[in-house]
Design a protein around this motif. Structure first.
Motif, short mmCIF file in Angstrom:
data_model
loop_
_atom_site.label_atom_id
_atom_site.label_comp_id
_atom_site.label_asym_id
_atom_site.label_seq_id
_atom_site.Cartn_x
_atom_site.Cartn_y
_atom_site.Cartn_z
N VAL A 100 -23.61 -15.83 11.28
CA VAL A 100 -23.79 -16.00 10.14
C VAL A 100 -23.57 -14.46 9.50
O VAL A 100 -23.84 -13.51 10.12
CB VAL A 100 -24.92 -16.65 9.58
CG1 VAL A 100 -24.75 -18.19 9.78
CG2 VAL A 100 -26.04 -15.88 9.87
N LYS A 101 -23.26 -14.49 8.17
CA LYS A 101 -23.35 -13.08 7.34
C LYS A 101 -24.41 -13.49 6.31
O LYS A 101 -24.00 -14.15 5.33
CB LYS A 101 -21.70 -12.65 6.88
CG LYS A 101 -22.18 -11.52 5.74
CD LYS A 101 -20.96 -11.27 4.99
CE LYS A 101 -21.28 -10.21 3.78
NZ LYS A 101 -20.26 -10.05 2.91
N LEU A 102 -25.39 -12.63 6.46
CA LEU A 102 -26.34 -12.58 5.35
C LEU A 102 -26.00 -11.65 4.10
O LEU A 102 -25.73 -10.49 4.43
CB LEU A 102 -27.63 -12.35 6.03
CG LEU A 102 -28.94 -12.27 5.00
CD1 LEU A 102 -29.03 -13.39 4.22
CD2 LEU A 102 -29.99 -11.78 5.79
N ILE A 161 -19.06 -4.43 -4.20
CA ILE A 161 -18.15 -5.39 -3.69
C ILE A 161 -16.86 -5.54 -4.77
O ILE A 161 -17.35 -5.52 -5.95
CB ILE A 161 -19.04 -6.75 -3.64
CG1 ILE A 161 -20.06 -6.61 -2.57
CG2 ILE A 161 -17.92 -7.82 -3.72
CD1 ILE A 161 -20.91 -8.02 -2.55
N GLY A 162 -15.89 -5.52 -4.35
CA GLY A 162 -14.73 -5.95 -5.27
C GLY A 162 -14.40 -4.61 -6.09
O GLY A 162 -13.31 -4.62 -6.83
N SER A 163 -14.90 -3.50 -6.11
CA SER A 163 -14.56 -2.49 -6.95
C SER A 163 -13.48 -1.37 -6.14
O SER A 163 -12.74 -0.87 -6.85
CB SER A 163 -16.00 -1.57 -6.84
OG SER A 163 -16.06 -0.75 -5.55
N VAL A 186 -18.32 -1.32 8.07
CA VAL A 186 -18.39 -1.19 6.70
C VAL A 186 -18.07 -2.80 6.10
O VAL A 186 -17.18 -3.36 6.35
CB VAL A 186 -17.45 -0.25 6.17
CG1 VAL A 186 -16.87 -0.47 4.81
CG2 VAL A 186 -17.95 1.24 6.07
N ASP A 187 -18.68 -3.10 4.83
CA ASP A 187 -18.62 -4.33 4.30
C ASP A 187 -18.65 -4.00 2.79
O ASP A 187 -19.53 -3.59 2.41
CB ASP A 187 -19.81 -5.34 4.59
CG ASP A 187 -19.73 -6.44 3.76
OD1 ASP A 187 -18.61 -6.97 3.06
OD2 ASP A 187 -20.51 -7.49 4.03
N ALA A 188 -17.50 -4.37 2.22
CA ALA A 188 -17.15 -4.13 0.65
C ALA A 188 -16.96 -2.85 0.12
O ALA A 188 -17.57 -1.85 0.55
CB ALA A 188 -18.67 -4.41 0.08
N MET A 209 -13.46 -7.03 4.81
CA MET A 209 -13.15 -6.85 3.49
C MET A 209 -12.53 -8.21 2.94
O MET A 209 -12.07 -8.99 3.74
CB MET A 209 -11.81 -5.63 3.51
CG MET A 209 -10.71 -6.08 4.41
SD MET A 209 -9.41 -4.75 4.47
CE MET A 209 -9.90 -3.72 5.38
N ASN A 210 -12.41 -8.19 1.73
CA ASN A 210 -11.78 -9.18 0.97
C ASN A 210 -10.78 -8.81 -0.23
O ASN A 210 -9.70 -9.13 -0.03
CB ASN A 210 -12.80 -10.24 0.52
CG ASN A 210 -12.21 -11.35 0.03
OD1 ASN A 210 -12.98 -12.45 -0.24
ND2 ASN A 210 -10.99 -11.71 -0.08
N THR A 211 -11.42 -8.21 -0.97
CA THR A 211 -10.50 -8.06 -2.33
C THR A 211 -9.27 -6.98 -2.21
O THR A 211 -8.37 -7.58 -2.80
CB THR A 211 -11.65 -7.22 -3.28
OG1 THR A 211 -12.88 -8.21 -3.47
CG2 THR A 211 -10.92 -7.37 -4.55
N ALA A 212 -9.54 -6.04 -1.39
CA ALA A 212 -8.28 -5.11 -1.11
C ALA A 212 -7.11 -6.08 -0.69
O ALA A 212 -5.97 -5.52 -1.05
CB ALA A 212 -8.62 -4.10 -0.27
C1 LIG Z 1 -15.94 -11.91 1.26
C2 LIG Z 1 -17.33 -11.04 1.20
O1 LIG Z 1 -18.16 -11.21 2.12
C3 LIG Z 1 -17.88 -10.09 0.18
O2 LIG Z 1 -18.66 -10.64 -0.36
C4 LIG Z 1 -17.46 -8.70 0.84
O3 LIG Z 1 -18.60 -8.10 0.75
C5 LIG Z 1 -16.28 -8.06 0.86
O4 LIG Z 1 -16.26 -7.21 -0.42
P1 LIG Z 1 -14.83 -6.55 -0.79
O5 LIG Z 1 -14.22 -7.71 -1.47
O6 LIG Z 1 -15.16 -5.37 -1.82
O7 LIG Z 1 -13.90 -6.31 0.16
#
Ligand SMILES: CC(=O)[C@@H](O)[C@H](O)COP(=O)(O)O
Length: 262
Positions: A100-102, A161-163, A186-188, A209-212
């Motif tokens: 899991v990711k906390l 996150i998301g920046s 690295v997360d976020a 990563m997600n947003t990028a």
């Molecule tokens: C998907 C997830 O777990 C986000 O909370 C994560 O921290 C990613 O951050 P970014 O969207 O900035 O990549």
């Protein structure tokens, strides 16, 4: 040369973990995940349907757990109690799944981790047998505490996150990497491929990563760029960069035995 990336005892080829939020639809999510080469995908249990709502399409149909390692996360949780409850639900939905990711957030404005609540939740989850990858600040002391509690990976933010602001404090990341005995990811905050390469060149074991990717004009193409950047950054780290010099030149070709000019 063997360069294994292991999380909680399992080896993975890809050092890139991707989120599944912010896409147009599940088809686009699947296409981007495929292009990224990611084997581990993270899912916000409070936001994405993986069976909580039987009347809606489920992510599990598009990204089957037989093909991907699920990393349920606690996005949207602001205290330890909610985070632990959310991951217990994930364990039920995913048949006893342990990885899991906390993430326990401090406020909705910064989405910065609430470190006190994160430590409390991490302790409970580790005691309950979860393998905990933990989102945290880039404070090396907190990172060490989380490792001592038994988290299987430490995941400091690069920036909010998301920046998409990239890596704001490479020096703190270096301190965390140098002392950690578990993988550091690295997360976020990653914004584009060069951020990913820099994180890997610093010695991070991987990136989440997600947003990028999801927010790019062409998410599938950006997913591919991230895959390549993570691989290039890792190779550059292993290859060992040349030492930094003062601002002086150094000819690339030999300086002795030159053919005399007439
Ligand atoms: C998907 C997830 O777990 C986000 O909370 C994560 O921290 C990613 O951050 P970014 O969207 O900035 O990549």
């Amino acid at each position: 040369m063997s360069d294994q990336f292991q999380i909680a005892g399992k080896a993975y080829q890809s050092r890139l973990i991707v989120g599944t939020g912010k896409y147009k639809d599940f088809q686009e999510t699947r296409a981007a995940v495929d292009a990224s080469g990611a084997e581990i995908i993270t899912v916000a249990i409070r936001r994405v349907n993986i069976g909580q709502d039987a009347s809606q399409p489920s992510l599990l149909e598009y990204l089957p757990p037989s093909q991907f390692t699920y990393l349920p996360n606690t996005a949207g949780c602001y205290n330890a109690t909610d985070a632990v409850r959310t991951l217990r639900l994930a364990r039920e939905l995913l048949d006893g799944h342990k990885l899991v990711k906390l993430e326990v957030l401090g406020d909705a404005n910064t989405l910065y981790p609430n470190v006190r609540e994160t430590l409390i939740a991490a302790e409970t989850l580790v005691k309950e047998g979860f393998d905990v990858m933990v989102y945290t600040s880039d404070d090396p002391i907190v990172a060490k505490e989380l490792e001592d509690i038994g988290c299987c990976a430490i995941m400091p933010l690069a920036s909010l996150i998301g920046s998409g602001m990239g890596i704001l404090n490479p020096w703190n990341l270096r301190l965390i990497i140098e002392s950690a005995k578990v993988p550091v990811l690295v997360d976020a905050g990653v914004g584009t491929a060069s951020d990913a390469a820099i994180a890997m060149e610093l010695g991070c074991d991987g990136i989440l990563m997600n947003t990028a990717i999801a927010g790019a004009k062409d998410p599938v193409l950006m997913a591919r760029a991230m895959k390549l950047a993570v691989m290039a950054g890792r190779d550059a780290f292993l290859a060992g960069r040349i030492p930094r010099k003062l601002y002086t030149a150094d000819p690339s070709s030999p300086v002795s035995g030159l053919i005399a000019a007439k």
